[in-house]
Design a protein around this motif. Structure first.
Motif, PDB file in Angstrom:
ATOM      1  N   ILE A 203      -6.861   3.544   4.288  1.00  0.00           N
ATOM      2  CA  ILE A 203      -7.883   3.070   3.447  1.00  0.00           C
ATOM      3  C   ILE A 203      -9.120   3.716   3.569  1.00  0.00           C
ATOM      4  O   ILE A 203      -9.490   3.839   4.710  1.00  0.00           O
ATOM      5  N   GLY A 204      -9.866   3.978   2.622  1.00  0.00           N
ATOM      6  CA  GLY A 204     -11.094   4.645   2.462  1.00  0.00           C
ATOM      7  C   GLY A 204     -12.196   3.735   2.109  1.00  0.00           C
ATOM      8  O   GLY A 204     -11.863   2.709   1.490  1.00  0.00           O
ATOM      9  N   PHE A 205     -13.352   4.049   2.464  1.00  0.00           N
ATOM     10  CA  PHE A 205     -14.365   2.783   2.503  1.00  0.00           C
ATOM     11  C   PHE A 205     -15.586   3.559   1.927  1.00  0.00           C
ATOM     12  O   PHE A 205     -15.986   4.591   2.587  1.00  0.00           O
TER      13      PHE A 205
ATOM     14  N   LEU B 134       0.814  -1.327   0.075  1.00  0.00           N
ATOM     15  CA  LEU B 134      -0.032   0.063  -0.374  1.00  0.00           C
ATOM     16  C   LEU B 134       0.906   1.173   0.140  1.00  0.00           C
ATOM     17  O   LEU B 134       1.635   1.351   1.046  1.00  0.00           O
ATOM     18  N   GLY B 135       0.962   2.090  -1.170  1.00  0.00           N
ATOM     19  CA  GLY B 135       1.907   3.117  -1.267  1.00  0.00           C
ATOM     20  C   GLY B 135       3.092   2.533  -1.271  1.00  0.00           C
ATOM     21  O   GLY B 135       3.401   1.869  -2.234  1.00  0.00           O
ATOM     22  N   ASP B 136       4.110   2.994  -0.476  1.00  0.00           N
ATOM     23  CA  ASP B 136       5.357   2.568  -0.444  1.00  0.00           C
ATOM     24  C   ASP B 136       5.361   1.527   0.636  1.00  0.00           C
ATOM     25  O   ASP B 136       6.804   0.642   0.638  1.00  0.00           O
ATOM     26  N   ASP B 137       4.686   1.001   1.156  1.00  0.00           N
ATOM     27  CA  ASP B 137       4.822   0.091   2.488  1.00  0.00           C
ATOM     28  C   ASP B 137       4.140  -1.247   2.217  1.00  0.00           C
ATOM     29  O   ASP B 137       3.020  -1.369   1.704  1.00  0.00           O
TER      30      ASP B 137
ATOM     31  N   ASN C 114      -9.316  11.368   4.901  1.00  0.00           N
ATOM     32  CA  ASN C 114      -8.061  11.086   5.456  1.00  0.00           C
ATOM     33  C   ASN C 114      -7.163  10.946   4.351  1.00  0.00           C
ATOM     34  O   ASN C 114      -5.946  10.736   4.618  1.00  0.00           O
ATOM     35  N   ARG C 115      -7.338  11.337   3.272  1.00  0.00           N
ATOM     36  CA  ARG C 115      -6.437  11.356   1.928  1.00  0.00           C
ATOM     37  C   ARG C 115      -5.807   9.944   1.912  1.00  0.00           C
ATOM     38  O   ARG C 115      -4.543   9.924   1.820  1.00  0.00           O
ATOM     39  N   PRO C 116      -6.490   8.864   2.040  1.00  0.00           N
ATOM     40  CA  PRO C 116      -5.834   7.442   1.855  1.00  0.00           C
ATOM     41  C   PRO C 116      -5.227   7.222   0.346  1.00  0.00           C
ATOM     42  O   PRO C 116      -5.886   7.802  -0.512  1.00  0.00           O
ATOM     43  N   PRO C 117      -4.383   6.524   0.336  1.00  0.00           N
ATOM     44  CA  PRO C 117      -3.891   5.876  -0.871  1.00  0.00           C
ATOM     45  C   PRO C 117      -4.833   5.217  -1.650  1.00  0.00           C
ATOM     46  O   PRO C 117      -4.623   5.113  -2.911  1.00  0.00           O
ATOM     47  N   VAL C 118      -5.719   4.323  -1.084  1.00  0.00           N
ATOM     48  CA  VAL C 118      -6.758   3.614  -1.584  1.00  0.00           C
ATOM     49  C   VAL C 118      -8.021   3.674  -1.033  1.00  0.00           C
ATOM     50  O   VAL C 118      -8.197   3.997   0.124  1.00  0.00           O
TER      51      VAL C 118
ATOM     52  N   PHE D 147      -6.953  13.785  -5.695  1.00  0.00           N
ATOM     53  CA  PHE D 147      -6.183  13.367  -4.573  1.00  0.00           C
ATOM     54  C   PHE D 147      -5.265  12.027  -4.778  1.00  0.00           C
ATOM     55  O   PHE D 147      -4.680  11.617  -3.559  1.00  0.00           O
ATOM     56  N   GLU D 148      -4.911  11.688  -5.962  1.00  0.00           N
ATOM     57  CA  GLU D 148      -3.991  10.760  -6.353  1.00  0.00           C
ATOM     58  C   GLU D 148      -4.229   9.487  -5.549  1.00  0.00           C
ATOM     59  O   GLU D 148      -3.508   9.016  -4.723  1.00  0.00           O
ATOM     60  N   THR D 149      -5.544   9.132  -5.604  1.00  0.00           N
ATOM     61  CA  THR D 149      -5.961   7.931  -4.995  1.00  0.00           C
ATOM     62  C   THR D 149      -6.392   6.852  -5.687  1.00  0.00           C
ATOM     63  O   THR D 149      -6.767   7.027  -6.954  1.00  0.00           O
ATOM     64  N   ALA D 150      -5.917   5.572  -5.414  1.00  0.00           N
ATOM     65  CA  ALA D 150      -6.309   4.363  -6.155  1.00  0.00           C
ATOM     66  C   ALA D 150      -7.594   3.949  -5.761  1.00  0.00           C
ATOM     67  O   ALA D 150      -7.841   3.869  -4.549  1.00  0.00           O
ATOM     68  N   ILE D 151      -8.734   3.661  -6.729  1.00  0.00           N
ATOM     69  CA  ILE D 151      -9.937   3.419  -6.215  1.00  0.00           C
ATOM     70  C   ILE D 151     -10.191   1.936  -6.804  1.00  0.00           C
ATOM     71  O   ILE D 151     -10.189   2.000  -7.938  1.00  0.00           O
ATOM     72  N   ILE D 152     -10.807   1.158  -6.129  1.00  0.00           N
ATOM     73  CA  ILE D 152     -11.249  -0.262  -6.496  1.00  0.00           C
ATOM     74  C   ILE D 152     -12.856  -0.189  -6.213  1.00  0.00           C
ATOM     75  O   ILE D 152     -13.266  -0.196  -5.157  1.00  0.00           O
ATOM     76  N   VAL D 153     -13.660  -0.600  -7.264  1.00  0.00           N
ATOM     77  CA  VAL D 153     -15.102  -0.378  -7.369  1.00  0.00           C
ATOM     78  C   VAL D 153     -15.497  -1.966  -7.440  1.00  0.00           C
ATOM     79  O   VAL D 153     -15.217  -2.196  -8.650  1.00  0.00           O
ATOM     80  N   VAL D 154     -15.986  -2.329  -6.583  1.00  0.00           N
ATOM     81  CA  VAL D 154     -16.726  -3.760  -6.691  1.00  0.00           C
ATOM     82  C   VAL D 154     -18.053  -3.491  -7.270  1.00  0.00           C
ATOM     83  O   VAL D 154     -18.879  -2.702  -6.707  1.00  0.00           O
TER      84      VAL D 154
END
Lengths: 401, 236
Positions: B91-93, B68-71, B164-168, B197-204
């Motif tokens: 992580i955003g939900f 996640l990100g660099d971690d 919270n500006r999450p990466p995903v 916001f440079e966020t990766a979003i996964i849409v189920v």
């Protein structure tokens, strides 16, 4: 950080307030029960305080005059009066009976007091209306709680009495208001039989050859006269001279008069420890039961409220809310419910229940403080079931599937 | 692909053990770059929800690697001690239903997350209001969730996922209860927010209306993911 519990309560304040009011009435009853017990103890102490006595001289080996019947001769007080350390001694009789008055009848404790004045042991120490008894017969001073009015005529057994004075907080240990009448009248009310019974007794005595011997003139009259007199009282109230130890004076009387003598502390022990002990146990059991019922109700309400928020709790956990925040949410709501309940309960006990209760209800600040702590503790304990349910919620429930 | 966004390699999840063991995820490989919105599509029982729970750090995978990100957050075991903090901060939900907290106004619904992370209330609320401006619900900032329409509620839920500006961001069928117009509007907002916001979003999703909008789609079938190019149809 915002208060989640506070916001939830504000959002659904109607539900909380009405639930709190229901709980409050229960808490009000619980506080009233404690108040009734305190009132009973206070009634007992007031009875002793208002008697103005330091010692109670009663029939040997009895717990009289309040907890057991006691009967002693009415001239014993003279001998007691002369004993070292005795300042005043006065006969007293007590008789609990039903008295008819306008609009119904009332249960009272009739006290027969010796002639004298305020300050004489047994006399009501103060009046709120009217005057003290000044005549030897057929006058009465009544406690205002009896509902009797100045000038009202009441019938006690054979005689009618006029209420000439009213006093306050002069009650028996059962909380019955007291009515004071002259001692001689009280002795008649207590011991004298009705006319039919007296006639029957005289006839029986006359028919007895042992009492009606032809060779002994005057014997029958003497026996009948002795049967018609009532030389008994229930107790002698003694006031001790300043500087004398009541226990030492009591010991003198016990030794020389062969009577039972109780000091103030002993009499208090009899009244509180024996006379109202069963009632106190009953009240204690009621308090325990009401506390358990209150706990169960709070637990059920909080559990139901929590179950209604399961989805929100799952979301909160999923978005990273700490367990302590969720525990705080539930516990604060539980305590808030208890606080609403306590305020409603205190107000209802003070303003609604105590004034209309037939017995004296004494709501002491210390009892309220203990009640408050108990309510908070009960609410905390009651929220445990709901907290366990909330902590078991899987955050995954917020995600479909 | 840069080190940002989210990468999943050989992720597996087995429920139970022995004869009753079920492999819900057999081999999941995904990469979602920052600013990208990808679709995750699959039939019922294919493992979508299990995958979402693993990505959301709600359940522990059996094996594999997640970055996640660099971690590296999972490598045959969690590499992060505080999973709640991970979910809260990184992580955003966005759920099928908005699941807003009914007793908080929408500003506090969104601001709650930064507040939980220790950010002062005023700053957290400012963040929420900035997002409301971008999501066009600024005028309802004081409203309670029950006073909003379904589309407005979903926008608030997106704001909560982003605050919270999450990466995903993991979006679980976010358009299911919405009509076509509103569903497309939500997807447009997700794309805009991903870029902003440079966020990766996964849409189920199962939603046929929005599937053509994805440029990349991951199909999942029997616990295995397959990547395919999407139509990337323009919203306009």
């Amino acid at each position: 950080m915002i208060s989640l519990a506070g916001r939830d309560i504000l959002h659904s304040w109607g539900k909380f307030v009405f639930t709190g009011m229901g709980l409050g009435l229960l808490i009000g009853i619980t506080l009233s029960m404690a108040g009734i017990y305190r009132g009973m103890v206070d009634d007992a102490k007031v009875l002793l305080d208002n008697s103005g006595a330091d010692l109670w001289v009663v029939q040997k080996d009895t717990l009289g005059p309040y907890a057991e019947p006691s009967s002693i001769y009415d001239d014993i007080w003279r001998g007691i009066r002369g004993m070292p350390g005795v300042y005043q001694a006065a006969n007293i009789t007590y008789l609990t009976m039903q008295v008819s008055k306008e609009g119904g009848d009332v249960r009272v404790m009739v006290a027969g007091i010796t002639p004298g004045g305020p300050g004489t042991p047994g006399w009501p120490p103060y009046l709120v209306a009217g005057r003290q008894i000044t005549r030897s017969h057929y006058e009465a001073v009544a406690d205002i709680a009896s509902g009797l009015k100045l000038g009202e005529r009441i019938r006690l057994r054979r005689h009618h009495y006029t209420v000439v004075g009213l006093t306050r907080r002069m009650v028996s240990s059962n909380g019955d208001p007291m009515v004071f009448i002259p001692l001689k009248d009280a002795q008649e009310e207590q011991f004298l039989k009705d006319n039919d019974a007296i006639r029957a007794q005289r006839r029986r005595t006359a028919e007895n050859p042992a009492f009606n011997r032809p060779g002994v003139p005057g014997l029958l009259d003497a026996i009948i006269a002795s049967q018609s007199t009532n030389p008994y009282v229930n107790a002698v109230l003694v006031r001790v001279k300043k500087g004398h130890d009541p226990e030492q004076v009591a010991e003198f009387i016990r030794r020389w008069k062969r009577l039972t003598v109780y000091t103030r502390s002993q009499m208090e022990e009899i009244l509180v420890g024996k006379l109202i002990a069963t009632a106190a146990k009953q009240i204690f059991m009621f308090l325990v039961i009401l506390s358990l019922v209150s706990s169960a109700i709070v637990a059920f309400i909080i559990y139901t409220l929590t179950l209604g928020k399961i989805r929100e709790i799952a979301v909160l956990k999923l978005i990273g809310t700490k367990n302590r925040t969720i525990i705080g949410l539930i516990m604060q709501q539980s305590i808030a419910l208890g606080l609403i309940g306590f305020v409603v309960g205190k107000i209802s006990a003070t303003l609604l229940m105590a004034p209309i209760f037939p017995k004296y209800v004494l709501l002491e600040p210390l009892d309220s403080a203990i009640g408050f702590i108990a309510v908070v503790m009960i609410c905390i304990l009651s929220s445990i079931v709901a907290i366990r349910a909330a902590l078991r919620v899987d955050p995954a429930e917020a995600i479909g599937g | 692909m840069s080190g940002k966004g989210i990468q999943i390699m050989g992720l597996r999840k087995r429920y139970g053990s022995g004869d009753t063991a079920v492999d819900a995820l057999k081999k999941v490989d995904m990469r979602v770059a920052p600013g990208e919105v990808v679709g995750l599509i699959g039939p019922s029982g294919s493992g979508k929800t299990t995958l979402l729970k693993c990505l959301g750090a709600v359940i522990e995978p059996t094996a594999g690697k997640m970055i996640l990100g660099d971690d590296v957050i999972y490598d045959d075991g969690w590499k992060v001690k505080d999973l709640r903090a991970l979910r809260r901060d990184r992580i955003g939900f966005v759920f099928q239903a908005p699941y807003l907290i009914p007793f908080l106004d929408i500003t506090d619904n969104v601001a709650l997350l930064p507040m939980l992370a220790g950010i002062p209330n005023a700053e957290a609320r400012n963040r929420a209001r900035e997002l409301f401006k971008a999501l066009d619900v600024e005028h309802r900032a004081k409203a309670m969730p029950s006073q909003l329409s379904g589309g407005e509620q979903q926008r608030v839920a997106i704001a909560r996922g982003l605050v919270n500006r999450p990466p995903v961001i993991l979006a679980d069928e976010p358009t299911a209860p919405l009509d076509s117009e509103r569903a497309l509007a939500v997807i447009r907002i997700l794309n805009d927010m991903a870029k902003k916001f440079e966020t990766a979003i996964i849409v189920v999703t199962h939603d046929e209306k929005i599937i053509p909008t994805f440029r990349r789609i991951y199909h999942i079938r029997d616990g295995v993911t397959y990547e395919e190019a999407g139509e990337g149809r323009d919203f306009e």
